[in-house]
Write an enzyme that holds these catalytic residues in place. Structure first.
Site, PDB file in Angstrom:
ATOM      1  N   ASN A   9     157.703  -7.622  19.201  1.00  0.00           N
ATOM      2  CA  ASN A   9     157.888  -8.997  19.671  1.00  0.00           C
ATOM      3  C   ASN A   9     158.959  -9.629  18.791  1.00  0.00           C
ATOM      4  OD1 ASN A   9     157.740 -11.654  20.408  1.00  0.00           O
ATOM      5  ND2 ASN A   9     155.626 -11.973  19.716  1.00  0.00           N
ATOM      6  N   TRP A  10     160.142  -9.789  19.352  1.00  0.00           N
ATOM      7  CA  TRP A  10     161.258 -10.301  18.549  1.00  0.00           C
ATOM      8  C   TRP A  10     161.211 -11.817  18.380  1.00  0.00           C
ATOM      9  CZ3 TRP A  10     165.849  -6.966  20.889  1.00  0.00           C
ATOM     10  CH2 TRP A  10     165.611  -5.615  20.585  1.00  0.00           C
ATOM     11  N   LYS A  11     160.309 -12.477  19.058  1.00  0.00           N
ATOM     12  CA  LYS A  11     160.153 -13.936  18.953  1.00  0.00           C
ATOM     13  C   LYS A  11     161.517 -14.627  19.140  1.00  0.00           C
ATOM     14  CE  LYS A  11     156.059 -13.117  16.202  1.00  0.00           C
ATOM     15  NZ  LYS A  11     155.132 -13.544  15.184  1.00  0.00           N
ATOM     16  N   HIS A  94     150.247 -15.586  23.281  1.00  0.00           N
ATOM     17  CA  HIS A  94     150.525 -15.419  21.842  1.00  0.00           C
ATOM     18  C   HIS A  94     150.061 -16.666  21.084  1.00  0.00           C
ATOM     19  CE1 HIS A  94     152.517 -14.805  18.048  1.00  0.00           C
ATOM     20  NE2 HIS A  94     152.620 -13.530  18.382  1.00  0.00           N
ATOM     21  N   GLU A  96     151.347 -18.284  18.781  1.00  0.00           N
ATOM     22  CA  GLU A  96     152.398 -19.294  18.588  1.00  0.00           C
ATOM     23  C   GLU A  96     152.559 -20.147  19.842  1.00  0.00           C
ATOM     24  OE1 GLU A  96     155.317 -16.488  17.264  1.00  0.00           O
ATOM     25  OE2 GLU A  96     154.123 -16.169  15.451  1.00  0.00           O
ATOM     26  N   GLU A 166     145.383 -10.370  17.612  1.00  0.00           N
ATOM     27  CA  GLU A 166     146.280 -10.798  16.540  1.00  0.00           C
ATOM     28  C   GLU A 166     145.618 -11.935  15.761  1.00  0.00           C
ATOM     29  OE1 GLU A 166     150.643  -9.742  17.419  1.00  0.00           O
ATOM     30  OE2 GLU A 166     150.246 -11.627  18.425  1.00  0.00           O
ATOM     31  N   GLY A 172     152.756 -12.918  10.268  1.00  0.00           N
ATOM     32  CA  GLY A 172     153.892 -13.386   9.473  1.00  0.00           C
ATOM     33  C   GLY A 172     153.519 -13.782   8.059  1.00  0.00           C
ATOM     34  N   SER A 212     151.305  -8.520  10.647  1.00  0.00           N
ATOM     35  CA  SER A 212     151.842  -7.891   9.435  1.00  0.00           C
ATOM     36  C   SER A 212     151.700  -6.370   9.418  1.00  0.00           C
ATOM     37  CB  SER A 212     151.213  -8.515   8.183  1.00  0.00           C
ATOM     38  OG  SER A 212     151.508  -9.893   8.134  1.00  0.00           O
ATOM     39  N   GLY A 233     155.767  -7.966  14.800  1.00  0.00           N
ATOM     40  CA  GLY A 233     156.705  -9.082  14.713  1.00  0.00           C
ATOM     41  C   GLY A 233     157.848  -8.751  13.769  1.00  0.00           C
ATOM     42  N   GLY A 234     157.752  -9.233  12.538  1.00  0.00           N
ATOM     43  CA  GLY A 234     158.837  -9.114  11.563  1.00  0.00           C
ATOM     44  C   GLY A 234     159.403  -7.698  11.432  1.00  0.00           C
TER      45      GLY A 234
END
Ligand code: 13P
Length: 249
Positions: A9-11, A94, A96, A166, A172, A212, A233-234
Protein backbone atom coordinates in the site's frame (compact mmCIF):
# COMPACT_ATOMS: atom_id res chain seq x y z
CA UNK A 1 -5.38 -23.97 -0.23
CA UNK A 2 -5.75 -20.34 0.76
CA UNK A 3 -3.99 -17.78 -1.38
CA UNK A 4 -0.89 -16.21 0.06
CA UNK A 5 -0.78 -12.53 -0.77
CA UNK A 6 1.66 -9.70 -0.22
CA UNK A 7 0.28 -6.28 -1.11
CA UNK A 8 2.14 -2.98 -1.00
CA UNK A 9 0.00 0.00 0.00
CA UNK A 10 1.91 3.01 -1.26
CA UNK A 11 -0.53 5.44 0.40
CA UNK A 12 -0.09 9.10 -0.67
CA UNK A 13 3.50 8.61 -1.81
CA UNK A 14 5.22 8.70 -5.21
CA UNK A 15 4.44 11.04 -8.08
CA UNK A 16 4.37 9.67 -11.63
CA UNK A 17 8.11 9.48 -12.21
CA UNK A 18 8.73 8.00 -8.75
CA UNK A 19 6.00 5.45 -9.42
CA UNK A 20 7.58 4.50 -12.73
CA UNK A 21 11.03 4.10 -11.22
CA UNK A 22 9.73 2.00 -8.30
CA UNK A 23 7.90 -0.23 -10.79
CA UNK A 24 10.98 -0.66 -12.94
CA UNK A 25 12.95 -1.66 -9.81
CA UNK A 26 10.23 -4.15 -8.85
CA UNK A 27 10.29 -5.72 -12.30
CA UNK A 28 14.03 -6.43 -12.01
CA UNK A 29 13.67 -8.56 -8.88
CA UNK A 30 13.04 -12.28 -9.09
CA UNK A 31 10.10 -13.65 -7.17
CA UNK A 32 10.93 -16.92 -5.44
CA UNK A 33 7.71 -17.42 -3.49
CA UNK A 34 4.22 -18.49 -4.54
CA UNK A 35 2.60 -15.44 -3.00
CA UNK A 36 0.37 -13.25 -5.15
CA UNK A 37 1.89 -9.78 -5.32
CA UNK A 38 -0.05 -6.52 -5.50
CA UNK A 39 0.84 -2.86 -5.38
CA UNK A 40 -1.51 0.04 -4.68
CA UNK A 41 -0.33 3.33 -6.19
CA UNK A 42 -2.29 6.54 -5.83
CA UNK A 43 -5.25 7.15 -8.19
CA UNK A 44 -3.36 9.38 -10.64
CA UNK A 45 -0.77 6.67 -11.28
CA UNK A 46 -3.03 3.63 -11.60
CA UNK A 47 -3.25 3.59 -15.38
CA UNK A 48 0.50 4.01 -15.88
CA UNK A 49 1.13 1.29 -13.30
CA UNK A 50 -1.31 -1.09 -15.00
CA UNK A 51 0.40 -0.51 -18.35
CA UNK A 52 3.92 -0.84 -16.90
CA UNK A 53 3.06 -4.08 -15.06
CA UNK A 54 0.96 -5.64 -17.82
CA UNK A 55 3.23 -8.56 -18.61
CA UNK A 56 4.36 -9.08 -15.00
CA UNK A 57 2.64 -11.07 -12.27
CA UNK A 58 2.23 -8.00 -10.07
CA UNK A 59 -1.38 -6.82 -9.84
CA UNK A 60 -2.20 -3.13 -9.55
CA UNK A 61 -4.90 -2.37 -6.97
CA UNK A 62 -6.61 0.81 -5.76
CA UNK A 63 -6.45 2.27 -2.25
CA UNK A 64 -10.10 3.35 -2.06
CA UNK A 65 -13.26 4.03 -4.07
CA UNK A 66 -16.70 5.56 -3.64
CA UNK A 67 -19.86 3.47 -3.36
CA UNK A 68 -21.88 5.32 -6.00
CA UNK A 69 -21.69 4.39 -9.68
CA UNK A 70 -21.33 8.04 -10.71
CA UNK A 71 -22.81 11.44 -9.97
CA UNK A 72 -22.24 14.57 -7.93
CA UNK A 73 -19.46 13.37 -5.63
CA UNK A 74 -16.66 15.84 -6.30
CA UNK A 75 -13.24 14.32 -5.90
CA UNK A 76 -14.40 10.72 -5.76
CA UNK A 77 -13.70 7.66 -7.94
CA UNK A 78 -16.13 4.83 -8.74
CA UNK A 79 -15.67 1.09 -9.22
CA UNK A 80 -16.39 1.33 -12.94
CA UNK A 81 -13.72 4.05 -13.29
CA UNK A 82 -11.19 1.77 -11.63
CA UNK A 83 -12.19 -1.10 -13.87
CA UNK A 84 -11.91 1.09 -16.95
CA UNK A 85 -8.18 1.50 -16.28
CA UNK A 86 -7.66 -2.21 -15.62
CA UNK A 87 -7.91 -2.27 -11.82
CA UNK A 88 -9.81 -5.28 -10.46
CA UNK A 89 -9.09 -5.12 -6.74
CA UNK A 90 -9.64 -2.35 -4.20
CA UNK A 91 -8.49 -1.80 -0.62
CA UNK A 92 -11.40 -0.67 1.56
CA UNK A 93 -11.65 0.35 5.21
CA UNK A 94 -8.04 1.26 5.83
CA UNK A 95 -7.70 2.77 9.31
CA UNK A 96 -6.38 6.01 7.78
CA UNK A 97 -9.61 6.30 5.77
CA UNK A 98 -11.64 5.58 8.91
CA UNK A 99 -9.67 8.04 11.07
CA UNK A 100 -9.04 10.97 8.71
CA UNK A 101 -11.99 10.72 6.32
CA UNK A 102 -14.66 9.53 8.72
CA UNK A 103 -15.40 6.28 6.94
CA UNK A 104 -17.94 4.37 9.00
CA UNK A 105 -18.92 0.71 9.02
CA UNK A 106 -22.17 1.61 7.19
CA UNK A 107 -20.31 3.47 4.47
CA UNK A 108 -17.86 0.60 4.14
CA UNK A 109 -20.69 -1.91 3.80
CA UNK A 110 -21.93 0.14 0.84
CA UNK A 111 -18.45 0.34 -0.67
CA UNK A 112 -18.01 -3.43 -0.33
CA UNK A 113 -21.38 -3.97 -2.03
CA UNK A 114 -20.46 -1.62 -4.87
CA UNK A 115 -17.11 -3.30 -5.45
CA UNK A 116 -18.63 -6.79 -5.46
CA UNK A 117 -21.50 -5.68 -7.71
CA UNK A 118 -18.81 -4.58 -10.15
CA UNK A 119 -17.08 -7.98 -9.90
CA UNK A 120 -14.11 -6.49 -8.10
CA UNK A 121 -12.10 -8.13 -5.37
CA UNK A 122 -11.95 -6.36 -2.00
CA UNK A 123 -9.11 -6.21 0.49
CA UNK A 124 -11.08 -5.26 3.58
CA UNK A 125 -9.05 -3.66 6.39
CA UNK A 126 -9.88 -3.34 10.06
CA UNK A 127 -8.05 -3.31 13.38
CA UNK A 128 -8.17 -2.00 16.90
CA UNK A 129 -6.57 1.11 18.37
CA UNK A 130 -4.04 1.02 21.18
CA UNK A 131 -6.66 1.92 23.81
CA UNK A 132 -8.78 -1.07 22.72
CA UNK A 133 -5.81 -3.40 23.02
CA UNK A 134 -4.89 -1.98 26.45
CA UNK A 135 -8.41 -2.36 27.77
CA UNK A 136 -8.68 -5.89 26.40
CA UNK A 137 -11.45 -4.95 23.94
CA UNK A 138 -9.48 -5.70 20.78
CA UNK A 139 -11.41 -8.82 19.81
CA UNK A 140 -14.77 -7.11 20.34
CA UNK A 141 -13.74 -4.13 18.21
CA UNK A 142 -12.48 -6.29 15.38
CA UNK A 143 -15.55 -8.52 15.52
CA UNK A 144 -17.89 -5.54 15.25
CA UNK A 145 -15.91 -4.00 12.36
CA UNK A 146 -16.18 -7.26 10.43
CA UNK A 147 -19.82 -7.92 11.29
CA UNK A 148 -21.03 -4.41 10.54
CA UNK A 149 -19.42 -4.16 7.11
CA UNK A 150 -19.50 -7.75 5.87
CA UNK A 151 -22.03 -9.97 7.60
CA UNK A 152 -24.93 -8.92 5.38
CA UNK A 153 -23.15 -10.71 2.52
CA UNK A 154 -23.93 -14.17 1.14
CA UNK A 155 -21.27 -16.79 1.80
CA UNK A 156 -20.34 -16.85 -1.90
CA UNK A 157 -19.23 -13.19 -1.71
CA UNK A 158 -16.23 -14.27 0.34
CA UNK A 159 -14.63 -15.74 -2.77
CA UNK A 160 -13.85 -12.13 -3.63
CA UNK A 161 -12.89 -10.86 -0.20
CA UNK A 162 -9.47 -10.78 1.39
CA UNK A 163 -9.27 -9.60 5.00
CA UNK A 164 -6.45 -7.46 6.34
CA UNK A 165 -5.97 -7.16 10.09
CA UNK A 166 -4.06 -3.97 10.75
CA UNK A 167 -3.81 -2.97 14.42
CA UNK A 168 -3.73 0.84 14.35
CA UNK A 169 -1.00 0.97 16.99
CA UNK A 170 1.33 -0.98 14.70
CA UNK A 171 0.85 1.11 11.53
CA UNK A 172 3.84 3.26 10.67
CA UNK A 173 5.03 3.14 14.27
CA UNK A 174 7.79 0.57 13.94
CA UNK A 175 5.94 -1.42 16.57
CA UNK A 176 4.72 -4.75 15.18
CA UNK A 177 2.21 -7.10 16.70
CA UNK A 178 4.16 -10.11 17.87
CA UNK A 179 3.72 -13.18 15.68
CA UNK A 180 1.68 -14.67 18.54
CA UNK A 181 -0.58 -11.61 18.80
CA UNK A 182 -1.12 -11.73 15.03
CA UNK A 183 -1.85 -15.46 15.08
CA UNK A 184 -4.26 -15.15 18.03
CA UNK A 185 -6.22 -12.40 16.29
CA UNK A 186 -6.24 -14.15 12.92
CA UNK A 187 -7.52 -17.34 14.55
CA UNK A 188 -10.22 -15.27 16.27
CA UNK A 189 -11.19 -13.67 12.94
CA UNK A 190 -11.42 -17.10 11.31
CA UNK A 191 -13.57 -18.35 14.19
CA UNK A 192 -15.85 -15.32 13.81
CA UNK A 193 -16.23 -16.12 10.11
CA UNK A 194 -16.79 -19.79 10.84
CA UNK A 195 -19.55 -19.06 13.38
CA UNK A 196 -21.46 -17.14 10.74
CA UNK A 197 -20.58 -18.91 7.47
CA UNK A 198 -19.13 -22.29 8.49
CA UNK A 199 -15.67 -23.77 8.33
CA UNK A 200 -15.40 -24.10 4.56
CA UNK A 201 -15.81 -20.37 4.00
CA UNK A 202 -13.68 -19.45 7.03
CA UNK A 203 -10.85 -21.68 5.88
CA UNK A 204 -10.92 -20.31 2.34
CA UNK A 205 -10.54 -16.60 3.15
CA UNK A 206 -7.03 -15.17 3.13
CA UNK A 207 -6.28 -13.02 6.17
CA UNK A 208 -3.34 -10.64 5.81
CA UNK A 209 -1.47 -8.91 8.62
CA UNK A 210 -0.44 -5.27 8.29
CA UNK A 211 1.52 -3.01 10.61
CA UNK A 212 5.29 -2.41 10.43
CA UNK A 213 6.03 -5.60 8.49
CA UNK A 214 9.64 -5.50 7.30
CA UNK A 215 12.19 -7.92 5.87
CA UNK A 216 13.45 -8.73 9.37
CA UNK A 217 10.10 -9.82 10.81
CA UNK A 218 8.09 -11.02 7.79
CA UNK A 219 9.16 -14.65 7.86
CA UNK A 220 8.22 -15.17 11.49
CA UNK A 221 4.84 -13.48 11.08
CA UNK A 222 4.06 -15.36 7.85
CA UNK A 223 5.00 -18.67 9.45
CA UNK A 224 1.89 -18.52 11.65
CA UNK A 225 -0.86 -20.85 10.42
CA UNK A 226 -3.64 -18.27 10.14
CA UNK A 227 -1.51 -15.50 8.64
CA UNK A 228 -1.84 -15.68 4.86
CA UNK A 229 0.30 -12.71 3.93
CA UNK A 230 0.81 -9.04 4.54
CA UNK A 231 -0.35 -5.56 3.69
CA UNK A 232 2.82 -3.53 3.67
CA UNK A 233 3.14 0.25 4.01
CA UNK A 234 6.54 1.88 4.52
CA UNK A 235 8.61 -1.15 3.50
CA UNK A 236 6.70 -1.42 0.21
CA UNK A 237 8.22 1.87 -0.98
CA UNK A 238 11.63 0.23 -1.41
CA UNK A 239 11.70 -2.48 -4.07
CA UNK A 240 14.35 -4.64 -2.40
CA UNK A 241 12.61 -4.53 1.00
CA UNK A 242 9.23 -5.27 -0.55
CA UNK A 243 10.52 -8.28 -2.43
CA UNK A 244 12.43 -9.50 0.61
CA UNK A 245 9.00 -9.59 2.30
CA UNK A 246 7.33 -11.27 -0.72
CA UNK A 247 10.08 -13.87 -0.80
CA UNK A 248 9.79 -14.49 2.94
CA UNK A 249 7.11 -17.08 2.17
P1 13P B 1 3.31 0.21 7.70
O1 13P B 1 3.82 -1.06 7.09
O2 13P B 1 4.06 1.43 7.25
O3 13P B 1 3.21 0.09 9.19
O4 13P B 1 1.81 0.42 7.16
C1 13P B 1 0.93 -0.64 7.19
C2 13P B 1 -0.28 -0.26 6.43
O5 13P B 1 -1.00 0.64 6.83
C3 13P B 1 -0.57 -0.97 5.18
O6 13P B 1 -1.84 -0.68 4.72
Amino acid sequence: MRKQIVAGNWKMNNDLSQTESLISELKKIKKTSHAEVMVAPTFTNLLNAVVALKSSDIEVVAQNMHFAENGAYTGEISASMLKSVGVKTVILGHSERRAYFNETDDMLAKKVDAALANSMRVIFCFGEELADRKSGNHEQVVESQIKNALFHLEASAFQNIVLAYEPVWAIGTGETASPEQAQDMHAFIRKTLSNKYGNTVANSVSILYGGSVKPSNAQEIFSKPDVDGGLIGGAALKATDFFAIVNAF
